[in-house]
Every structure is written in C-alpha cells, then in structure tokens.
Design a protein around this motif. Structure first.
Motif, PDB file in Angstrom:
ATOM      1  N   UNK A 122       0.844  -1.191   0.000  1.00  0.00           N
ATOM      2  CA  UNK A 122       0.000   0.000   0.000  1.00  0.00           C
ATOM      3  C   UNK A 122       0.877   1.238   0.000  1.00  0.00           C
ATOM      4  N   UNK A 123       0.361   2.321  -0.595  1.00  0.00           N
ATOM      5  CA  UNK A 123       1.027   3.612  -0.494  1.00  0.00           C
ATOM      6  C   UNK A 123       0.602   4.258   0.827  1.00  0.00           C
ATOM      7  N   UNK A 127      -2.908   3.332   2.822  1.00  0.00           N
ATOM      8  CA  UNK A 127      -2.780   2.450   3.966  1.00  0.00           C
ATOM      9  C   UNK A 127      -3.539   2.987   5.165  1.00  0.00           C
ATOM     10  N   UNK A 128      -3.425   4.279   5.421  1.00  0.00           N
ATOM     11  CA  UNK A 128      -4.142   4.892   6.541  1.00  0.00           C
ATOM     12  C   UNK A 128      -5.648   4.803   6.357  1.00  0.00           C
ATOM     13  N   UNK A 129      -6.114   4.831   5.120  1.00  0.00           N
ATOM     14  CA  UNK A 129      -7.550   4.803   4.851  1.00  0.00           C
ATOM     15  C   UNK A 129      -8.136   3.399   4.871  1.00  0.00           C
ATOM     16  N   UNK A 130      -7.403   2.422   4.359  1.00  0.00           N
ATOM     17  CA  UNK A 130      -7.974   1.095   4.148  1.00  0.00           C
ATOM     18  C   UNK A 130      -7.581   0.066   5.206  1.00  0.00           C
ATOM     19  N   UNK A 131      -6.353   0.121   5.702  1.00  0.00           N
ATOM     20  CA  UNK A 131      -5.903  -0.947   6.585  1.00  0.00           C
ATOM     21  C   UNK A 131      -6.688  -1.030   7.898  1.00  0.00           C
ATOM     22  N   UNK A 132      -7.076   0.095   8.528  1.00  0.00           N
ATOM     23  CA  UNK A 132      -7.876  -0.044   9.753  1.00  0.00           C
ATOM     24  C   UNK A 132      -9.155  -0.848   9.532  1.00  0.00           C
ATOM     25  N   UNK A 145     -15.201 -13.269   5.627  1.00  0.00           N
ATOM     26  CA  UNK A 145     -14.462 -12.292   4.834  1.00  0.00           C
ATOM     27  C   UNK A 145     -13.095 -11.967   5.431  1.00  0.00           C
ATOM     28  N   UNK A 146     -12.717 -12.687   6.473  1.00  0.00           N
ATOM     29  CA  UNK A 146     -11.439 -12.397   7.128  1.00  0.00           C
ATOM     30  C   UNK A 146     -10.279 -12.686   6.175  1.00  0.00           C
ATOM     31  N   UNK A 147      -9.280 -11.779   6.193  1.00  0.00           N
ATOM     32  CA  UNK A 147      -8.089 -11.947   5.363  1.00  0.00           C
ATOM     33  C   UNK A 147      -6.876 -11.855   6.269  1.00  0.00           C
ATOM     34  N   UNK A 148      -6.109 -12.917   6.328  1.00  0.00           N
ATOM     35  CA  UNK A 148      -4.868 -12.906   7.103  1.00  0.00           C
ATOM     36  C   UNK A 148      -3.780 -12.387   6.177  1.00  0.00           C
ATOM     37  N   UNK A 149      -3.397 -11.116   6.347  1.00  0.00           N
ATOM     38  CA  UNK A 149      -2.501 -10.505   5.372  1.00  0.00           C
ATOM     39  C   UNK A 149      -1.227  -9.991   6.006  1.00  0.00           C
ATOM     40  N   UNK A 150      -0.230  -9.860   5.169  1.00  0.00           N
ATOM     41  CA  UNK A 150       1.068  -9.306   5.553  1.00  0.00           C
ATOM     42  C   UNK A 150       1.211  -7.949   4.882  1.00  0.00           C
ATOM     43  N   UNK A 151       1.131  -6.831   5.648  1.00  0.00           N
ATOM     44  CA  UNK A 151       1.177  -5.497   5.039  1.00  0.00           C
ATOM     45  C   UNK A 151       2.593  -5.064   4.713  1.00  0.00           C
ATOM     46  N   UNK A 152       2.711  -4.215   3.689  1.00  0.00           N
ATOM     47  CA  UNK A 152       4.021  -3.719   3.275  1.00  0.00           C
ATOM     48  C   UNK A 152       3.857  -2.332   2.661  1.00  0.00           C
ATOM     49  N   UNK A 268      -3.474  21.118  -4.026  1.00  0.00           N
ATOM     50  CA  UNK A 268      -4.323  20.289  -4.888  1.00  0.00           C
ATOM     51  C   UNK A 268      -4.067  18.837  -4.528  1.00  0.00           C
ATOM     52  N   UNK A 269      -5.155  18.119  -4.194  1.00  0.00           N
ATOM     53  CA  UNK A 269      -4.988  16.728  -3.781  1.00  0.00           C
ATOM     54  C   UNK A 269      -6.341  16.034  -3.818  1.00  0.00           C
ATOM     55  N   UNK A 270      -6.359  14.698  -3.977  1.00  0.00           N
ATOM     56  CA  UNK A 270      -7.636  13.986  -3.845  1.00  0.00           C
ATOM     57  C   UNK A 270      -8.282  14.264  -2.494  1.00  0.00           C
ATOM     58  N   UNK A 271      -9.617  14.238  -2.486  1.00  0.00           N
ATOM     59  CA  UNK A 271     -10.370  14.620  -1.292  1.00  0.00           C
ATOM     60  C   UNK A 271     -10.154  13.684  -0.111  1.00  0.00           C
ATOM     61  N   UNK A 272      -9.524  12.551  -0.330  1.00  0.00           N
ATOM     62  CA  UNK A 272      -9.217  11.656   0.789  1.00  0.00           C
ATOM     63  C   UNK A 272      -8.380  12.341   1.854  1.00  0.00           C
ATOM     64  N   UNK A 273      -7.651  13.381   1.480  1.00  0.00           N
ATOM     65  CA  UNK A 273      -6.846  14.112   2.457  1.00  0.00           C
ATOM     66  C   UNK A 273      -7.720  14.659   3.585  1.00  0.00           C
ATOM     67  N   UNK A 274      -8.973  14.995   3.267  1.00  0.00           N
ATOM     68  CA  UNK A 274      -9.873  15.540   4.283  1.00  0.00           C
ATOM     69  C   UNK A 274     -10.130  14.543   5.410  1.00  0.00           C
ATOM     70  N   UNK A 275     -10.060  13.252   5.112  1.00  0.00           N
ATOM     71  CA  UNK A 275     -10.353  12.233   6.110  1.00  0.00           C
ATOM     72  C   UNK A 275      -9.211  12.031   7.092  1.00  0.00           C
TER      73      UNK A 275
END
Length: 344
Positions: A122-123, A127-132, A145-152, A268-275
């Motif tokens: 993840x970038x 990562x901050x938006x999706x991993x939690x 739906x559980x996924x046992x994953x290794x983040x990087x 200028x940035x995608x609106x995800x920055x607001x979150x």
C-alpha cells in the motif's frame, strides 16, 4: 555457507576513476538497476518504461550514481546514449554480482511460495484509509471475509515490480498504467479538491475553477513514482488554460495541509486528504472546469497466485464503497448559503 552461493559484493563497491573505493558512499540498488537498464536499452525513456519510473527519476538516479563514482557513466546526445569508458568498466564489474543477487532473490521467493498470508502492499495515504477497516474485519467478527494478510509500505513503481516477480500479491495505489499480466481493479473515483486556509477568499465558494489558480502558488504531492498520474495532472492544467502554473511539490501527502496553513498557498490533492487531516483552519473545496478525479485501484496479476486474493478484493471494495459515500460528502459541502461557484 557455500561460498559459491554468496554474491561477491566487492565487484559492485563504488570506486573512483582511479580505482579507490568510495568511503561511506551512499548508494542503493535502485541506482544500480537504473544504470543497468539504461546500459541495456541505450535510451533513458525506454529504460524508465521498463522500470515503471519517470525518465526524470531515472536521470536523477544515474546522476546520483555518477556523482558517487566520480565520473560520467554515459555520453548523452539528442540522437543516442552510449557508455563512457568509465561506464563500460563499471558495467563489467557489476553485471555478474547483480545477477547473483537476482538469482538469490528468486530462490528465496521460491522457498516462500507456500506462505499462508497474502502480501498486500500500500502507499502511505491509502494504507491509513484502508488498513484499519481490513483489521476490523477480524476472524472473530466476520469469519467469511477475514483476510490474514502481511502489510508492506511500498510506493507504486515498486509495487508494480514486486507484483511482477511475485513478492507481493496485490497492491493498493492511485491508478497506474500497467500491461498484462498485471491488471488494475478500480475501487472508487475520488474528486481532486483545493486545500485552503479557511480565511482564504477562495474558501467562500463551494467549487473553484482550476484556471483561477493561475495567479496562485500551487502545492501538490510529488508523483515521481507514478508517471501516469503526473502526466495526467499536467494535462489537466493545460486543459484549464494554465500553461505555466507556479507549482511546488512536497514529498508526502501529510505535509500538504501544514504548508497550506502556514503560507499563502493552495494545495491540490484527492479529497481523501480531508479524512486524515488534523491541521486546524484548513478547508477543502471541489475543483471544476475541468472536474478532476483520481482513482484508487487494486493492482494484481492475472491469473492470481494466492487463493485469498478474491476475498481481499471483495473486502477492499466494501471499504471503497463506504469511502465513496457519506464519509467525504460532509467535508466538501460548506454552509448552504455559500455561493456555488467562483466565476473566473
């Protein structure tokens, strides 16, 4: 340990033209990778395409390596690129040790193919938006739906390379340009917004034409690791009639709001920055004429190699649906009495 299986790193120790080792040299395999690609392609753009980097990034890597090695590695003209004598000697020194390192990497990857956990890259922002949300879907709450994953944490260009060689299974990034067997799965389109101080005159409007920014200093996050996004951004400025905007770059998305809050600049940035923003006194307004969007994608390989890829994709798609709904709307809808749009 079998000495024959150990790469001889002495051959790739940076040396001056006189043959002396460069003490405490700061160099990395990325620079070496760029050097080998240019040496083979004899063309900076083709080498950049092969490495999924921008030509500027390859040029910077070569220039950094040349500084550390104390001499030019390539002679460049408008018609051709060729190795200097210094570059040819360095190529002879590094090719076999680099091949040994590559083969060692392949062997290690082959030994790990039976790993149980899916590898997800993840970038930083995504990562901050999706991993939690992925972590919240634990086996105790949603076994189906559980996924046992290794983040990087991996930037886009490196994600592409590691998915190609099987090091990671899927990547989470802003839309890149890839070719088969790699493919992208779009998750959601995110509007690009202007990031403003709340006392900025532009903050009085709910939408701002991109052309209005011609007279302002504009801040963006560097996209050198994703040439596709960078090219699209330049095209958007041209479409808006902004031929030569005063654009500055910051290295990370979480620096953007800080610089906006402390100076007379527009981000200028995608609106995800607001979150993820925690800087007070900063607001977000839609950019229009043209309306700009960036797409969050999952990057993977077809056919997929890990049995849990489909489950992970389904989970990420659900998170993206929530992101594309009410989570952003409240940040982009100011008081209803606010004028709808600024007239250029």
């Amino acid at each position: 340990m079998d000495a024959r299986r150990t790469p001889d790193l002495a051959g790739i120790t940076p040396r001056t033209p006189g043959g002396r080792p460069v003490v405490n040299a700061s160099w990395d395999l990325r620079q070496l990778e760029c050097f080998l690609a240019v040496a083979e392609e004899r063309h900076f753009r083709k080498a950049a395409e092969r490495l999924h980097l921008s030509p500027a990034s390859v040029s910077e890597a070569i220039a950094g390596l040349e500084r550390r090695l104390g001499g030019r590695l390539f002679d460049r003209s408008t018609r051709r690129v060729r190795l200097t004598a210094h570059g040819a000697r360095f190529l002879d020194d590094v090719q076999e040790p680099y091949e040994q390192l590559r083969r060692a990497h392949e062997c290690a990857r082959a030994r790990s193919k039976d790993r149980d956990r899916i590898a997800i890259a993840y970038t930083p922002e995504l990562g901050h938006l999706f991993l939690p949300s992925l972590l919240a879907r634990s086996p105790s709450s949603e076994p189906s739906t559980a996924v046992d994953f290794r983040p990087s944490l991996v930037h886009t260009a490196q994600q592409i390379r590691e998915i190609e060689d099987g090091t990671i299974d899927i990547g989470l990034c802003w839309s890149p340009a890839v070719q088969p067997p790699l493919t992208t799965v779009p998750l959601c389109k995110i509007p690009v917004v202007a990031v403003l101080r709340e006392d900025d005159p532009l903050a009085a409007y709910s939408a701002i034409p991109l052309g209005v920014l011609l007279s302002r200093r504009v801040l963006v996050v560097s996209r050198h690791d994703n040439p596709f996004i960078e090219a699209r951004r330049r095209t958007s400025f041209v479409q808006a009639g902004v031929i030569a905007p005063d654009v500055e770059e910051v290295a990370r998305y979480d620096e953007l709001a800080v610089h906006v809050a402390t100076g007379n600049r527009v981000g200028l940035h995608p609106a995800t920055l607001a979150l993820t923003n925690r800087i007070p006194g900063v607001v977000f307004r839609r950019v229009v004429e043209p309306s700009l969007f960036e797409t969050i994608c999952v990057l993977t390989r077809v056919p997929t190699r890990h049995p849990d890829v489909d489950t992970a994709l389904a989970t990420l798609a659900r998170v993206a649906t929530e992101l594309d709904g009410d989570r952003l709307r409240s940040f982009l809808s100011p008081d209803p009495t606010t004028p709808a749009q600024l007239t250029p």
